[in-house]
Write a protein that holds these residues in place. Structure first.
Motif, PDB file in Angstrom:
ATOM      1  N   ASP A  72     -31.079 -15.500  39.229  1.00 58.58           N
ATOM      2  CA  ASP A  72     -30.845 -15.621  40.667  1.00 58.58           C
ATOM      3  C   ASP A  72     -31.598 -14.500  41.386  1.00 58.58           C
ATOM      4  O   ASP A  72     -31.370 -13.321  41.108  1.00 58.58           O
ATOM      5  N   PRO A  73     -32.505 -14.831  42.309  1.00 52.14           N
ATOM      6  CA  PRO A  73     -33.271 -13.794  43.010  1.00 52.14           C
ATOM      7  C   PRO A  73     -32.403 -12.750  43.717  1.00 52.14           C
ATOM      8  O   PRO A  73     -32.877 -11.641  43.992  1.00 52.14           O
ATOM      9  N   GLN A  74     -31.153 -13.080  44.006  1.00 50.82           N
ATOM     10  CA  GLN A  74     -30.268 -12.109  44.658  1.00 50.82           C
ATOM     11  C   GLN A  74     -29.918 -10.939  43.738  1.00 50.82           C
ATOM     12  O   GLN A  74     -29.568  -9.861  44.216  1.00 50.82           O
ATOM     13  N   GLY A  75     -29.983 -11.154  42.436  1.00 49.50           N
ATOM     14  CA  GLY A  75     -29.794 -10.066  41.482  1.00 49.50           C
ATOM     15  C   GLY A  75     -28.388  -9.510  41.397  1.00 49.50           C
ATOM     16  O   GLY A  75     -28.198  -8.348  41.011  1.00 49.50           O
ATOM     17  N   ASN A  76     -27.372 -10.314  41.694  1.00 48.64           N
ATOM     18  CA  ASN A  76     -25.999  -9.807  41.713  1.00 48.64           C
ATOM     19  C   ASN A  76     -25.470  -9.445  40.326  1.00 48.64           C
ATOM     20  O   ASN A  76     -24.668  -8.525  40.189  1.00 48.64           O
ATOM     21  N   LEU A  77     -25.909 -10.167  39.300  1.00 50.83           N
ATOM     22  CA  LEU A  77     -25.400  -9.887  37.957  1.00 50.83           C
ATOM     23  C   LEU A  77     -25.804  -8.492  37.504  1.00 50.83           C
ATOM     24  O   LEU A  77     -24.979  -7.744  36.976  1.00 50.83           O
ATOM     25  N   GLY A  78     -27.045  -8.141  37.713  1.00 48.90           N
ATOM     26  CA  GLY A  78     -27.515  -6.810  37.316  1.00 48.90           C
ATOM     27  C   GLY A  78     -26.757  -5.712  38.027  1.00 48.90           C
ATOM     28  O   GLY A  78     -26.369  -4.704  37.416  1.00 48.90           O
ATOM     29  N   PHE A  79     -26.530  -5.893  39.325  1.00 51.89           N
ATOM     30  CA  PHE A  79     -25.774  -4.889  40.082  1.00 51.89           C
ATOM     31  C   PHE A  79     -24.349  -4.777  39.568  1.00 51.89           C
ATOM     32  O   PHE A  79     -23.815  -3.661  39.444  1.00 51.89           O
ATOM     33  N   SER A  80     -23.727  -5.905  39.257  1.00 45.48           N
ATOM     34  CA  SER A  80     -22.310  -5.894  38.888  1.00 45.48           C
ATOM     35  C   SER A  80     -22.037  -5.179  37.571  1.00 45.48           C
ATOM     36  O   SER A  80     -20.899  -4.804  37.298  1.00 45.48           O
ATOM     37  N   VAL A  81     -23.085  -4.981  36.750  1.00 42.87           N
ATOM     38  CA  VAL A  81     -22.888  -4.255  35.490  1.00 42.87           C
ATOM     39  C   VAL A  81     -23.612  -2.913  35.490  1.00 42.87           C
ATOM     40  O   VAL A  81     -23.707  -2.252  34.457  1.00 42.87           O
ATOM     41  N   GLY A  82     -24.137  -2.527  36.645  1.00 37.37           N
ATOM     42  CA  GLY A  82     -24.757  -1.207  36.758  1.00 37.37           C
ATOM     43  C   GLY A  82     -26.121  -1.090  36.111  1.00 37.37           C
ATOM     44  O   GLY A  82     -26.525   0.004  35.699  1.00 37.37           O
TER      45      GLY A  82
ATOM     46  N   GLN B 121     -16.489  -5.820  40.312  1.00 38.53           N
ATOM     47  CA  GLN B 121     -17.915  -5.885  40.618  1.00 38.53           C
ATOM     48  C   GLN B 121     -18.365  -4.713  41.490  1.00 38.53           C
ATOM     49  O   GLN B 121     -19.444  -4.158  41.287  1.00 38.53           O
ATOM     50  N   SER B 122     -17.514  -4.332  42.442  1.00 41.05           N
ATOM     51  CA  SER B 122     -17.884  -3.214  43.320  1.00 41.05           C
ATOM     52  C   SER B 122     -17.954  -1.906  42.546  1.00 41.05           C
ATOM     53  O   SER B 122     -18.709  -0.994  42.916  1.00 41.05           O
TER      54      SER B 122
END
Length: 253
Positions: A40-50, A222-223
């Motif tokens: 996903d171009p939004q990249g939320n998965l990468g952010f959610s795991v640091g 996630q936060s």
């Protein structure tokens, strides 16, 4: 050889990233070697795991042939991961060559022996990234929230899967529909589940018996860039995802 599972639904906000993260973390806690790839171009998965989004290579670099797949893998407490990039949003126009549906499958082949599971978090559409995910996958898990609009997308997703099976990946199967943000106490949720079961039966798609209840713990985890099991293993959502993983493994997925 790793089993490849896409977590997919063309509708946004149904819990694809949350499900991918929980599934990866839960499988890892059971002793499996797990890699998650964020498409996903939004990249939320990468952010959610640091994960590192500043200096590390992304799946975009891998698909472009700029970086070997193994060099894009990051290790986190929750899982191994290859992050996404906003540059993926232009991939429809950038990748126009014949065989572009097989780019991801070819990219993960060299690393499949290093993992038991490779999970693909797909974007909320049925474009070329999702087609790549389906072409590379053994199974698809379809998260779906309990509203009437979600029902409309099941047939469209099924048609896409059938086309991929015909032209790219004859062994692809839908493992099942997973109800997320489900409240068994409301009439609407029960009615949507009943209708979804009718549609699924008509299309010969199974529904998972277990469902995922709404929980603020998912957003909180996630936060803080944690998975739901590490954040609060006693929360409803952690318990629900644990049961779902048990069911998935019992099905042989």
């Amino acid at each position: 050889m790793a089993k490849v599972i896409s977590i997919s639904n063309q509708k946004g906000g149904v819990g694809k990233t949350t499900t991918t993260c929980a599934l990866a973390a839960g499988l890892k806690k059971r002793g499996y070697r797990v890699l998650a790839i964020d498409l996903d171009p939004q990249g939320n998965l990468g952010f959610s795991v640091g994960a590192d989004a500043e200096t590390s290579a992304s799946i975009y670099n891998v698909l472009k042939g700029e970086v070997k797949t193994q060099y894009a893998i990051q290790k986190t407490d929750s899982m191994d991961i290859i992050i996404s990039s906003i540059l993926l949003s232009g991939i429809e126009l950038e990748f126009t060559n014949t065989g572009r549906e097989f780019l991801l499958k070819e990219a993960i082949q060299p690393i499949q022996t290093f993992y038991d599971y490779i999970l693909l978090d797909t974007p909320p559409n049925l474009g070329i990234l999702t087609i790549n995910a389906f072409t590379a996958s053994d199974h698809i898990v379809v998260p779906m929230i309990s509203d009437i609009f979600s029902l409309q997308g099941i047939a469209q997703l099924y048609e896409t899967v059938e086309r991929v099976k015909k032209y790219c990946n004859p062994h692809l199967s839908i493992a099942g529909i997973l109800l997320t943000r489900y409240n068994p106490r409301t009439r609407l949720s029960r009615e949507v589940r009943g209708t979804a079961e009718l549609i699924a039966n008509d299309l010969k798609i199974s529904m998972f018996e277990n469902y995922i209840r709404s929980s603020v713990s998912a957003s909180e985890a996630q936060s803080l860039q944690q998975n739901v099991f590490d954040y609060d293993a006693r929360s409803h959502i952690a318990q629900d995802y644990g049961k779902f993983i048990d069911e998935l493994l019992a099905k042989g997925v």
